[in-house]
Design a protein around this motif. Structure first.
Motif, PDB file in Angstrom:
ATOM      1  N   ARG A 156       0.863  -0.968   0.169  1.00 40.98           N
ATOM      2  CA  ARG A 156       0.070   0.118  -0.029  1.00 40.98           C
ATOM      3  C   ARG A 156       0.557   1.394  -0.702  1.00 40.98           C
ATOM      4  O   ARG A 156       0.468   2.479   0.194  1.00 40.98           O
ATOM      5  N   GLY A 157       2.175   1.386   0.241  1.00 41.16           N
ATOM      6  CA  GLY A 157       2.935   2.246   0.216  1.00 41.16           C
ATOM      7  C   GLY A 157       3.205   2.863   1.176  1.00 41.16           C
ATOM      8  O   GLY A 157       4.311   3.367   0.935  1.00 41.16           O
ATOM      9  N   ILE A 158       3.211   1.592   2.057  1.00 40.54           N
ATOM     10  CA  ILE A 158       4.236   2.127   3.882  1.00 40.54           C
ATOM     11  C   ILE A 158       5.584   1.969   3.703  1.00 40.54           C
ATOM     12  O   ILE A 158       6.136   0.826   3.559  1.00 40.54           O
ATOM     13  N   GLU A 159       7.089   2.323   4.348  1.00 41.42           N
ATOM     14  CA  GLU A 159       7.874   2.099   4.032  1.00 41.42           C
ATOM     15  C   GLU A 159       8.172   1.680   5.776  1.00 41.42           C
ATOM     16  O   GLU A 159       7.595   2.138   6.009  1.00 41.42           O
ATOM     17  N   TYR A 160       9.009   1.191   5.963  1.00 38.85           N
ATOM     18  CA  TYR A 160       9.873   0.823   6.927  1.00 38.85           C
ATOM     19  C   TYR A 160      11.469   0.591   7.064  1.00 38.85           C
ATOM     20  O   TYR A 160      12.143   0.933   5.826  1.00 38.85           O
ATOM     21  N   ARG A 161      12.140   1.142   8.302  1.00 41.38           N
ATOM     22  CA  ARG A 161      13.325   1.068   8.214  1.00 41.38           C
ATOM     23  C   ARG A 161      13.724   0.688   9.722  1.00 41.38           C
ATOM     24  O   ARG A 161      13.026   0.952  10.520  1.00 41.38           O
ATOM     25  N   PHE A 162      13.691  -0.616  10.071  1.00 45.96           N
ATOM     26  CA  PHE A 162      14.230  -1.219  11.148  1.00 45.96           C
ATOM     27  C   PHE A 162      15.601  -0.909  11.552  1.00 45.96           C
ATOM     28  O   PHE A 162      16.249  -0.469  11.301  1.00 45.96           O
ATOM     29  N   ASP A 163      15.721  -1.449  12.806  1.00 44.66           N
ATOM     30  CA  ASP A 163      16.587  -1.331  13.613  1.00 44.66           C
ATOM     31  C   ASP A 163      17.079  -0.487  13.682  1.00 44.66           C
ATOM     32  O   ASP A 163      18.823   0.933  13.102  1.00 44.66           O
ATOM     33  N   SER A 164      17.391   1.006  13.240  1.00 47.91           N
ATOM     34  CA  SER A 164      17.244   2.788  12.728  1.00 47.91           C
ATOM     35  C   SER A 164      16.421   3.546  14.051  1.00 47.91           C
ATOM     36  O   SER A 164      15.829   4.430  12.729  1.00 47.91           O
TER      37      SER A 164
END
Length: 449
Positions: free
Chosen positions: A223-231
């Motif tokens: 759906r277009g949501i972006e993720y930045r993990f461990d950050s």
């Protein structure tokens, strides 16, 4: 000499738990007063689940309008007005506050619209300086959003402020991956913002069944949501044009119009005078209570999020009711914390009750897992080809259903009834013996083999 009190019960905090305790105690004949420093209704009504759910409903129209063409509808000139939605939600919050205030008035509960603190085992001090003696004091002040300490955190907002944005943001960065973060990610994404979720760990919705959270993440990415993990966020800089540059640990900076921090909530006990009165607090500032809500000081009690047991509105209401029945109704009772249903109003939503598959396996018992992977009829003409997924976790020896986990449209509405089965200790055979209601998504619960 008999000690005299101004009230039998003084409640600090007029949220869901405090209002319920006040009303029930008054119905038992107690003289009751409540103090609220902000607005009657508490987190859920004023700045939590109720206004948030209205935003969720509003955001669903974005998908519905897109899908309408497949059902034969032509919709021209569609546009979204954030200010109109924001003001409507605010007006409904006003209506609910009036309703909660009327509940207090109708039950002859006195209310003080100012901050109160504990000045002794039977003494409450109002911000105006007035001191009030009460036979029992109930702490029901709830919890407050946690704001991490990093440079520029004054430019970030929490879930308290998100309902009052002057303009709709085009770019939103959300720190956290719990239910509050995921719900607002879905809202802003559906309404047209570019959303980036950043999180300290490498997964979302810790505590929910892993199969559900993996599916939700995949769906939201599509759906277009972006993720930045461990950050986690390590700083925010406000630029000349008013936008924000968000520095991340281990990733390139992100520019945003709004940064929403949703990293948990802490019991709001600072400055209440509890420790000075002899009340023991936990490491997170929570009020430590026994099964009946009594603190280390016999005349002081606590219910709801301030105890940091289960931070859910229905739990606070049950605790408040049980406290009033115990202390003023002559009917001692506790609150059961097993089989509490919960939901995340993400898009799509997920809902759960009982043990996850991993939790059940960790008990050492042999379990069986039944699943249903299906395409909901409501998605047949959708641009988002998303499948529903239900899971039953069953004890192999007794056949009891230990947990139900669902991700699909309307999953929370379906789970409420299904949670009764888990609470009642029904078996998989009971599910199998129940006739299906066709065509529905709910029928998948009784068709798993």
């Amino acid at each position: 000499m008999t000690e005299t009190f101004d009230y039998d019960l003084f409640v600090i905090g007029a949220g869901s738990g405090g209002v319920r305790a006040s009303r029930i105690a008054a119905s038992h004949g107690a003289r009751v007063a409540v103090a609220e420093e902000f607005r009657v209704g508490g987190t859920c009504v004023i700045r939590g689940c109720v206004p948030k759910k209205l935003l969720v409903y509003a955001s669903h129209f974005a998908h519905g309008l897109e899908d309408a063409a497949g059902f034969g509808w032509t919709i021209e000139g569609k546009q979204f007005d954030w200010a109109k939605l924001r003001d409507f939600v605010a007006s409904d919050v006003d209506r609910l506050e009036r309703a909660y205030t009327s509940t207090l008035d109708n039950n002859k509960v006195d209310h003080f619209h100012e901050r109160a603190s504990v000045a002794g085992p039977n003494l409450v001090r109002l911000a105006s300086g007035r001191e009030i003696r009460a036979k029992h004091i109930l702490i029901a002040v709830g919890a407050w959003p946690v704001m991490p300490d990093f440079p520029g955190n004054e430019h970030a907002i929490t879930s308290n402020e998100v309902f009052h944005l002057k303009a709709f943001p085009k770019r939103v960065v959300i720190q956290g991956a719990g239910y509050i973060a995921m719900e607002f990610a879905g809202i802003f994404n559906a309404l047209g913002a570019q959303v980036t979720v950043v999180n300290r760990s490498n997964r979302i919705l810790r505590g929910y069944d892993h199969d559900l959270t993996e599916r939700l993440m995949a769906m939201t990415e599509k759906r277009g949501i972006e993720y930045r993990f461990d950050s986690p966020i390590c700083g925010i800089e406000k630029l000349a044009d008013g936008s924000l540059r968000v520095a991340l640990d281990g990733h390139d900076p992100i520019e945003a119009d709004v940064v929403l921090v949703a990293t948990g909530r802490r019991p709001k006990t600072v400055g209440l005078g509890l420790e000075e009165a002899g009340v023991k607090l936990g490491a997170n500032g929570e009020v430590i209570v026994d099964d009946y809500g009594q603190t280390s000081v016999p005349s002081i009690h606590a219910v709801g999020d301030v105890t940091d047991r289960v931070q859910l509105t229905p739990v606070a209401i049950r605790e408040g009711h049980a406290f009033a029945d115990t202390v003023f109704g002559g009917k001692p009772r506790t609150t059961a914390y097993d089989a509490i249903p919960s939901a995340v109003f993400s898009q799509p939503p997920l809902a759960a009750v009982g043990l996850t598959e991993m939790q059940a396996r960790d008990t050492g018992a042999e379990i069986k897992v039944f699943t249903s992977d299906f395409r909901p009829m409501t998605n047949m003409f959708s641009t988002q080809v998303e499948r529903g997924y239900y899971k039953l976790v069953v004890d192999a020896a007794s056949d009891k259903v230990l947990g139900i986990h669902m991700i699909s449209p309307e999953a929370p509405e379906i789970l409420q009834a299904a949670a009764i089965a888990v609470k009642a200790g029904l078996t998989k055979a009971d599910f199998d013996a129940t006739m299906a209601l066709h065509p529905s998504m709910a029928e998948e619960l009784v068709l798993m083999r």
